[in-house]
Enzyme design. Structure first.
Site, PDB file in Angstrom:
ATOM      1  N   LYS A  76      -2.098   2.442   7.069  1.00 43.20           N
ATOM      2  CA  LYS A  76      -2.091   2.172   5.628  1.00 43.20           C
ATOM      3  C   LYS A  76      -3.393   2.725   5.062  1.00 43.20           C
ATOM      4  O   LYS A  76      -4.462   2.568   5.685  1.00 43.20           O
ATOM      5  CB  LYS A  76      -1.977   0.660   5.406  1.00 43.20           C
ATOM      6  N   SER A 151       2.618  -4.569  -0.574  1.00 45.07           N
ATOM      7  CA  SER A 151       1.973  -3.319  -0.909  1.00 45.07           C
ATOM      8  C   SER A 151       2.029  -2.281   0.201  1.00 45.07           C
ATOM      9  O   SER A 151       1.732  -1.120  -0.039  1.00 45.07           O
ATOM     10  CB  SER A 151       0.504  -3.586  -1.248  1.00 45.07           C
ATOM     11  N   SER A 175       2.369  -8.645   2.094  1.00 44.49           N
ATOM     12  CA  SER A 175       2.547  -7.185   2.122  1.00 44.49           C
ATOM     13  C   SER A 175       2.908  -6.566   3.459  1.00 44.49           C
ATOM     14  O   SER A 175       3.146  -5.360   3.520  1.00 44.49           O
ATOM     15  CB  SER A 175       1.299  -6.504   1.583  1.00 44.49           C
TER      16      SER A 175
END
Ligand code: GLN
Length: 483
Positions: A76, A151, A175
């Protein structure tokens, strides 16, 4: 080759069926072909990947082994990667090349994992849809008109589309678990302090936790093994031994006490999701688990408390991005104040600005007691609810989300509507508990997740329950058409 899980890749590499370089080349070609459909990457790191793959092949040739040695993953884009853009999904950090590797990145690289790139995400990890990235929205491989969740939507979409077997992600209020649910993956948010936050760009420091997103619990165990552990650079990291998560995947579920909170099935839950959750409960009962209804009476206060605490911490954490110390700087500032105002106004997107304003307001003199302090008190009540529940049960089970993935844009004009979708996930962050989401079926062709929560440091228990479930169900093996 792209359908293989991490566990299958590890066996294939050990049996010399293919090399890490071959696998890496195959997946890089697949990303080039298919990622334009879903926009799951912000940066690709082809050169790094090929050199890491070559080094992993050499280490294997020299007799080394290890489940992650030569395994392709992605991070990420809020994990700092030395010399590589680390954008946090924001224009603010578009030109930021981290000067060092996050502990998670360094640990996985040392274990021999191959980094294919950095995945797309909601700006500064704020969101539940992956629509707030400066690099554009991510699309759900199960239906390109729908969001992948957020997210960590880029990590989730990439793994769901079989662009790679697993990726790192972070979970501040859901998330990891929510995008896992929306894309038919297994995702684990570890206990707060289990995985180092050093080099993980902070959103809300008391809630953020890194963890794995993969297709199976078995693969989450492999990736978590490479991520977890004490880190002297992170003062909230906990010095507890890390168990062997893969070895732990053998426990029987006979007599396992599963608590099902009655509040989880109240109004607001899509009845079709409720039915799938009840099916998963029956499946676990067949495996020997004993079901008990429990109550988490303060759950209803969790969303308002979270949406005070998280923005409050964010407003403090994001103050460093001012165009002077860190981040984007506006053109031709007239004076210092103009420089601050325009750098932040132009560098941050609207959701981030909204959170900074809410957080700064909640922390300001005169409002602190009414909002922030009260939210912290609710946080304690939420934790106490869990502590009493875990006196009676071994794990807690319920839906991960009240609804399946919504259409792109459907909630963009109403931020509160999106916040309400976090109702089942944020309590684990407020309490610091580990939580896992795993595939439980489909509604209108869109995946649904079932969430399991466990006491502190019982990641192994979650992984084992999920693994036993996955040995007896096949939801997690379904692949989105076109991928
Ligand atoms: N949806 C939540 C938020 O926007 C959680 C995000 C996250 O876990 N990073 O804050």
């Amino acid at each position: 080759m792209h359908h293989m899980t991490l566990a299958e890749i590890a066996r294939g590499l050990a049996d010399k069926k293919f090399s890490s370089v071959e696998l890496t080349q195959t997946l890089l070609a697949r990303i080039a072909e298919l990622d334009p459909k879903i926009n799951s990457f912000i940066s690709l790191t082809q050169d790094l990947a090929l050199s890491q793959a070559k080094a992993a092949d050499e280490r294997r040739a020299n007799g080394e082994s290890g489940a992650l040695l030569g395994a392709p993953i992605a991070h990420k884009d809020l994990f700092c990667t030395q010399g590589i853009r680390t954008s946090c999904g924001s224009k603010m950090l578009d030109n930021f090349k981290a000067p060092y590797d996050a502990t998670v990145v360094a640990k996985l690289a040392a274990a021999g994992a191959v980094t294919l790139g950095k995945t797309n995400m909601d700006e500064f990890a704020m969101g539940s849809a992956n629509e707030s990235s400066w690099y554009g929205a991510v699309k759900n491989p199960w239906n390109l008109e729908h969001v992948p969740g957020g997210s960590s939507g880029g990590s989730a979409a990439a793994v769901a589309a079989r662009l790679l077997p697993a990726a790192t992600a972070t979970d501040t209020g859901g998330s990891i678990r929510q995008p896992a649910a929306f894309t038919n993956l297994t995702g684990l948010k570890p206990t707060y302090g289990r995985v180092s936050r050093w080099g993980m760009i902070a959103y809300a420091s008391s809630l953020d936790q890194g963890g794995p997103l993969a297709r199976t619990a078995e693969d989450c165990a492999i990736l978590l093994q490479g991520m977890a552990g004490f880190d002297p650079n992170d003062s909230t990291s906990i010095d507890e031994p890390v168990p062997d998560y893969s070895v732990g995947l053998t426990g029987s579920l006979q007599g396992l006490r599963i608590g099902v909170p009655k509040e989880y099935f109240s109004a607001g839950l899509d009845p079709r999701i409720a039915e799938l959750i009840h099916n998963s409960i029956k499946e676990l009962e067949k495996l020997g688990a004993v079901i008990k209804e429990i109550s988490l009476p303060n759950m209803q206060h969790a969303i308002p408390a979270y949406y005070v605490i998280a923005p409050a911490e964010a407003s403090s954490n994001l103050s460093r991005f001012d165009g002077v110390r860190f981040g984007y700087r506006c053109q031709n500032p007239e004076n210092l104040e103009d420089l601050y105002k325009r750098s932040r106004g132009e560098g941050f997107g609207s959701e981030v600005q909204r959170r900074i304003m809410v957080g700064a307001y909640a922390l300001s003199a005169g409002y602190y007691d009414a909002y922030y302090l009260k939210a912290q008190k609710i946080r304690r009540l939420v934790k106490n609810d869990f502590m009493s529940a875990f006196n009676e049960v071994d794990i807690i089970l319920g839906p991960t989300t009240p609804n399946p993935a919504w259409k792109l844009g459907a909630k963009s004009s109403d931020p509160v509507a999106a916040y309400l979708e976090d109702v089942y996930t944020i309590t684990a962050n407020l309490a610091g508990l580990p939580g896992l989401s795993m595939p439980a079926g489909f509604v209108d062709g869109l995946p649904v997740g079932v969430q399991l929560l466990a006491p502190y440091f019982q990641e192994g228990r979650l992984l084992n329950v999920a693994h036993q479930y996955q040995l007896n169900t096949d939801w997690h093996t379904r692949t989105p058409t076109g991928f």
